[in-house]
Design a protein around this motif. Structure first.
Motif, PDB file in Angstrom:
ATOM      1  N   TRP A 107       0.667  -1.138   0.076  1.00 11.61           N
ATOM      2  CA  TRP A 107      -0.065   0.019  -0.077  1.00 11.61           C
ATOM      3  C   TRP A 107       0.823   1.312   0.053  1.00 11.61           C
ATOM      4  O   TRP A 107       0.612   2.120  -0.679  1.00 11.61           O
ATOM      5  CB  TRP A 107      -0.858   0.219   1.233  1.00 11.61           C
ATOM      6  CG  TRP A 107      -1.494   1.320   1.337  1.00 11.61           C
ATOM      7  CD1 TRP A 107      -1.258   2.378   2.055  1.00 11.61           C
ATOM      8  CD2 TRP A 107      -2.283   2.122   0.196  1.00 11.61           C
ATOM      9  NE1 TRP A 107      -1.516   3.739   1.960  1.00 11.61           N
ATOM     10  CE2 TRP A 107      -2.402   3.540   0.682  1.00 11.61           C
ATOM     11  CE3 TRP A 107      -3.082   1.665  -0.886  1.00 11.61           C
ATOM     12  CZ2 TRP A 107      -3.158   4.397  -0.014  1.00 11.61           C
ATOM     13  CZ3 TRP A 107      -3.910   2.460  -1.404  1.00 11.61           C
ATOM     14  CH2 TRP A 107      -3.981   3.982  -0.956  1.00 11.61           C
ATOM     15  N   SER A 115       2.128   1.884  -3.454  1.00 16.79           N
ATOM     16  CA  SER A 115       1.042   2.149  -4.462  1.00 16.79           C
ATOM     17  C   SER A 115       0.675   3.534  -4.111  1.00 16.79           C
ATOM     18  O   SER A 115       0.362   4.292  -5.014  1.00 16.79           O
ATOM     19  CB  SER A 115      -0.286   1.271  -4.031  1.00 16.79           C
ATOM     20  OG  SER A 115      -0.025   0.078  -4.309  1.00 16.79           O
ATOM     21  N   GLU A 116       0.365   4.052  -2.825  1.00 17.56           N
ATOM     22  CA  GLU A 116       0.252   5.370  -2.271  1.00 17.56           C
ATOM     23  C   GLU A 116       1.195   6.440  -3.045  1.00 17.56           C
ATOM     24  O   GLU A 116       0.691   7.505  -3.444  1.00 17.56           O
ATOM     25  CB  GLU A 116       0.387   5.419  -0.761  1.00 17.56           C
ATOM     26  CG  GLU A 116       0.066   6.902  -0.258  1.00 17.56           C
ATOM     27  CD  GLU A 116       0.495   6.808   1.018  1.00 17.56           C
ATOM     28  OE1 GLU A 116       1.030   8.084   1.489  1.00 17.56           O
ATOM     29  OE2 GLU A 116       0.206   6.287   1.813  1.00 17.56           O
ATOM     30  N   CYS A 151      -4.608  -8.603   0.128  1.00 19.55           N
ATOM     31  CA  CYS A 151      -5.231  -7.410  -0.299  1.00 19.55           C
ATOM     32  C   CYS A 151      -6.311  -6.986   1.014  1.00 19.55           C
ATOM     33  O   CYS A 151      -6.401  -5.619   1.356  1.00 19.55           O
ATOM     34  CB  CYS A 151      -6.472  -7.910  -1.200  1.00 19.55           C
ATOM     35  SG  CYS A 151      -5.615  -8.152  -2.789  1.00 19.55           S
ATOM     36  N   PHE A 178      -3.540  -4.711   2.543  1.00 24.05           N
ATOM     37  CA  PHE A 178      -3.420  -3.748   1.728  1.00 24.05           C
ATOM     38  C   PHE A 178      -4.581  -2.705   1.964  1.00 24.05           C
ATOM     39  O   PHE A 178      -4.174  -1.278   2.224  1.00 24.05           O
ATOM     40  CB  PHE A 178      -3.521  -4.040   0.429  1.00 24.05           C
ATOM     41  CG  PHE A 178      -3.435  -3.147  -0.992  1.00 24.05           C
ATOM     42  CD1 PHE A 178      -1.969  -2.752  -1.184  1.00 24.05           C
ATOM     43  CD2 PHE A 178      -4.661  -2.482  -1.172  1.00 24.05           C
ATOM     44  CE1 PHE A 178      -1.892  -1.820  -2.277  1.00 24.05           C
ATOM     45  CE2 PHE A 178      -4.226  -1.398  -2.399  1.00 24.05           C
ATOM     46  CZ  PHE A 178      -3.030  -1.213  -2.927  1.00 24.05           C
ATOM     47  N   TYR A 212      -4.655   1.365   3.111  1.00 25.55           N
ATOM     48  CA  TYR A 212      -5.395   2.259   2.655  1.00 25.55           C
ATOM     49  C   TYR A 212      -6.074   3.205   3.583  1.00 25.55           C
ATOM     50  O   TYR A 212      -6.184   4.483   3.383  1.00 25.55           O
ATOM     51  CB  TYR A 212      -6.252   1.708   1.628  1.00 25.55           C
ATOM     52  CG  TYR A 212      -7.514   2.905   1.082  1.00 25.55           C
ATOM     53  CD1 TYR A 212      -7.079   4.029   0.443  1.00 25.55           C
ATOM     54  CD2 TYR A 212      -8.610   2.451   1.247  1.00 25.55           C
ATOM     55  CE1 TYR A 212      -8.033   5.026   0.103  1.00 25.55           C
ATOM     56  CE2 TYR A 212      -9.658   3.380   0.958  1.00 25.55           C
ATOM     57  CZ  TYR A 212      -9.397   4.648   0.334  1.00 25.55           C
ATOM     58  OH  TYR A 212     -10.366   5.484   0.113  1.00 25.55           O
TER      59      TYR A 212
END
Length: 203
Positions: free
Chosen positions: A66, A69-70, A139, A142, A146
């Motif tokens: 995460w 990705s952020e 996930c 993850f 988020y």
């Protein structure tokens, strides 16, 4: 003495339904995503009977994924240097309006209308590299990452955050908004700014 004008968000859409979908109460991501995250982790532990230590390792990998990705979304999508009209509108829709009005409480967390398709796409992409049954707890954590990001971001704009770590993250993110130096794309962590040297204060 003139009365203070009521606060008005930046209008993004002429269509009333689309405009409403661009706003969200800050509790909505927690109500939407926390049950899903718990369900995915529960399936890994009870349905697939994954052992605790590997499950924790996969969970840590999900949290780390995460943060990356952020960083990547913030740097390369939300701050994309678009040249065309459509590209500029897309960037403004997802992030530019936040820089113009960072105090807008209804746009500090991602509305479900934008978050759901992004999360669905990421789930499919992760499925290419993370096999079942590990994909589900991966996930799940993850998504927890988020949510941590969402509420750190909300807090940096609306709460004093007196804890030393929280205060650091607040000042770090506000420098992204107001220093004029660019960079500092991490919100929940400065890790990837350090790795990719996008923290101006670190040279």
């Amino acid at each position: 003495m003139e009365s203070e004008k009521p606060y008005q968000s930046i209008r993004l859409f002429d269509n009333e339904l689309l405009e409403r979908l661009s706003h969200v109460h800050p509790i909505v991501p927690l109500l939407l995503w926390a049950p899903l995250a718990c369900w995915l982790i529960w399936r890994g532990f009870y349905v697939y009977e994954l052992s605790l230590v590997p499950l924790m390792a996969v969970g840590l990998a999900g949290l780390l994924a995460w943060t990356l990705s952020e960083y990547m979304l913030h740097r390369f999508v939300f701050h994309f240097k678009a040249s065309g009209k459509a590209g500029k509108w897309f960037v403004y829709l997802f992030h530019g309006n936040h820089h113009d009005d960072p105090k807008d409480k209804s746009r500090l967390v991602m509305p479900p209308a934008g978050a759901i398709p992004i999360m669905a796409l990421l789930y499919l992409l992760f499925g290419l590299v993370v096999p079942q049954p590990w994909l589900q707890p991966f996930c799940g954590t993850f998504i927890i990452g988020y949510l941590i990001y969402d509420y750190i971001h909300y807090s940096t704009h609306h709460f004093p955050m007196k804890n030393p770590v929280a205060r650091f993250l607040k000042h770090y993110h506000l420098k992204h908004h107001h220093s004029g130096e660019g960079g500092r794309y991490g919100v929940s962590s400065p890790l990837w700014d350090r790795v990719f040297r996008t923290d101006p204060s670190r040279g």
